[in-house]
Design a protein around this motif. Sequence first.
Motif, mmCIF file in Angstrom:
data_model
loop_
_atom_site.group_PDB
_atom_site.id
_atom_site.type_symbol
_atom_site.label_atom_id
_atom_site.label_comp_id
_atom_site.label_asym_id
_atom_site.label_seq_id
_atom_site.Cartn_x
_atom_site.Cartn_y
_atom_site.Cartn_z
ATOM 1 N N UNK A 308 50.371 18.296 -13.612
ATOM 2 C CA UNK A 308 49.437 19.080 -12.817
ATOM 3 C C UNK A 308 49.036 17.967 -11.554
ATOM 4 N N UNK A 309 48.901 16.984 -11.561
ATOM 5 C CA UNK A 309 48.566 16.089 -10.514
ATOM 6 C C UNK A 309 49.727 15.942 -9.472
ATOM 7 N N UNK A 310 51.221 16.290 -9.751
ATOM 8 C CA UNK A 310 51.908 16.266 -8.581
ATOM 9 C C UNK A 310 51.931 17.416 -8.181
ATOM 10 N N UNK A 311 51.722 18.642 -8.985
ATOM 11 C CA UNK A 311 51.792 20.029 -8.362
ATOM 12 C C UNK A 311 50.743 20.425 -7.286
ATOM 13 N N UNK A 328 49.027 32.424 -3.704
ATOM 14 C CA UNK A 328 48.640 33.019 -4.870
ATOM 15 C C UNK A 328 49.006 32.497 -6.264
ATOM 16 N N UNK A 329 50.669 32.554 -6.275
ATOM 17 C CA UNK A 329 51.347 32.119 -7.338
ATOM 18 C C UNK A 329 50.862 30.753 -7.809
ATOM 19 N N UNK A 330 50.795 29.675 -6.872
ATOM 20 C CA UNK A 330 50.607 28.289 -7.167
ATOM 21 C C UNK A 330 49.055 28.446 -7.829
ATOM 22 N N UNK A 331 48.114 28.999 -6.960
ATOM 23 C CA UNK A 331 46.769 28.858 -7.437
ATOM 24 C C UNK A 331 46.592 29.410 -8.918
ATOM 25 N N UNK A 335 44.471 27.266 -11.301
ATOM 26 C CA UNK A 335 43.102 27.533 -11.474
ATOM 27 C C UNK A 335 42.686 27.297 -13.057
ATOM 28 N N UNK A 336 43.954 27.238 -13.813
ATOM 29 C CA UNK A 336 43.645 26.777 -14.916
ATOM 30 C C UNK A 336 43.431 25.437 -15.430
ATOM 31 N N UNK A 337 43.346 24.713 -14.306
ATOM 32 C CA UNK A 337 43.210 22.941 -14.692
ATOM 33 C C UNK A 337 42.044 22.666 -13.935
ATOM 34 N N UNK A 342 40.090 27.551 -8.694
ATOM 35 C CA UNK A 342 39.835 28.907 -8.789
ATOM 36 C C UNK A 342 38.895 29.183 -7.294
ATOM 37 N N UNK A 343 37.852 28.313 -6.779
ATOM 38 C CA UNK A 343 37.447 28.520 -5.638
ATOM 39 C C UNK A 343 38.591 28.772 -4.686
ATOM 40 N N UNK A 344 39.320 28.104 -4.412
ATOM 41 C CA UNK A 344 40.383 28.508 -3.305
ATOM 42 C C UNK A 344 41.173 29.887 -3.497
#
Length: 541
Positions: A308-311, A328-331, A335-337, A342-344
């Motif tokens: 997650x941190x590298x992503x 949108x795909x990446x967010x 957003x699950x993390x 989620x805000x972005x």
Amino acid sequence: MSKLFTSIQDDLKSFLESLSPDDIQLEISPATYHKGEQYYEWELVDDAQYSFDKSRLTAHVQGGQDYSVLLSLQEGSIQASCSCPATDVCKHIAAVLLYASQHPDEVEIGENRSEGSPVYQHLLDLPKETLVSLVLEFAPEELLLQIHNRYASAAEAMDIYNRTEAAIQKLFSNTELLYSPTEFNEALENRIGRLLGLEHQLQDKLRELIFYIIREVENAMDTGYLYDDESDTSFVQPEAFATLVENYTRELPYDAKIRFVTQLDAMLNEASYDTFDSLAEISEASFQEDELPAVKAILLAEYGDLSVSLTENYYALVQPLLTESEKETILLYLKEEDSIWLLELAELYRQQGREEDAIEVIKASLAADPDMYGEEQVYLLYLDLLGTQGQELEAASIEAMNCCASSSILEKIEAVGGTDWELYERIMEQKNPQGLLEYLEKRGRLGEAISLLKRSDTIWDHYRYLFFKKHKSAFPKEAVQYFTDVIGQNLEYTGNSHYYTIVEALKQIRQVNESQAAAIVEDIRSNYSRRRNLMNLLSEF
């Protein structure tokens, strides 16, 4: 870094010059302010200077040792730091704030060094030989060492590395030094500094040394070293180490860079302490512009398999290259993390005119995991979206108040058209009475604020103190009673921190009722004359 003041509109210089001692006192504990005031009055602040753009102020404060203070304006607030061991706002910071606000003419402004400035033009016009002489005479030794190392032969570079590696290993076997984190930091900083400039050579050796230092620090902390109970100081990442890692990463070929960043990320994720967490963002400063499309390709192809941190770091790095669909795909994954993603994502939908999608993704997230997403910023955006879309507000407003009652939430409900004020304020009083106090104060409802203070015994003392300090002229009777109570509570104890609080409370009383303050001082002198430090502090009365 400590955060002071908020919503600053001016440059740092103009803001500090607008402050009164009372303004500064509101931000700092009484004991710390009093010590800082002494340092200021003893004229221990010197070398104060603003940067040319007036966004930073540096100063030195003398004492048992000389300490460096930095104040910088960042996103509408002041970030303050000091080289002393204190972990919060210290007396040195307080002294510098007082000096900058009370002696504005004595604080210098640094020269303009930007391109086109007189200094820049003068240096540009100098003969090369003269410029070289100036650099050799005035450049820091660290810079000259880096230049020397950069042009060292392979044999010399290996010799420098071997001697430095041995010296670093020796530090980690020195148990006496390991018990002194400040001295260990300085020693490690010094050793690592000897390697700067070698980053383009010995890349395998440097990689192993970087990992060795991280592992050994972790092991030492696990064993109970690198922390001083007496001074409450612990090991912090040396600046030279962060510089070494950043320079080293930047020098690597692309494939080796990806491997190193991945290995470093895995090591940091497994670490028990956050000592080296700032290195996780090293990739943002290490990739060249022509490498970013390849990083983007890795992100889009492997985001589900990357940590997650590298992503997160790769996304921040290549975001300008991503299409809205790719974002949108990446967010949707990130957003699950963390709620920041989620805000972005919701903001992305709003920018696209997809407010209904933004509302739905926030609503679904809050329902699925209120512990992760139920925070102020999420509810502020949620309420704003509901209001602009004309949707029903009451249920979301009550949910927001129950989850994270704050003056900001109340203000947002008011702004978007909420109506059931008695209910919202009642919830606020139950959940966060000091937040309600702040809200009433902002709205000028001071009479209701006084009533709240009288009926609520859960409002923190700090908030009560600040309220009566600010509004003692409007409510002199209540303020005198409050500060008299503060004095009584602190007289039950000995120690300078209690004495400083007593003196500050007396100053507040004196401003609205001089005779009452004088009577209290005489009473203290009669009944506590054996407390010499307190008697000395009362001499100003």
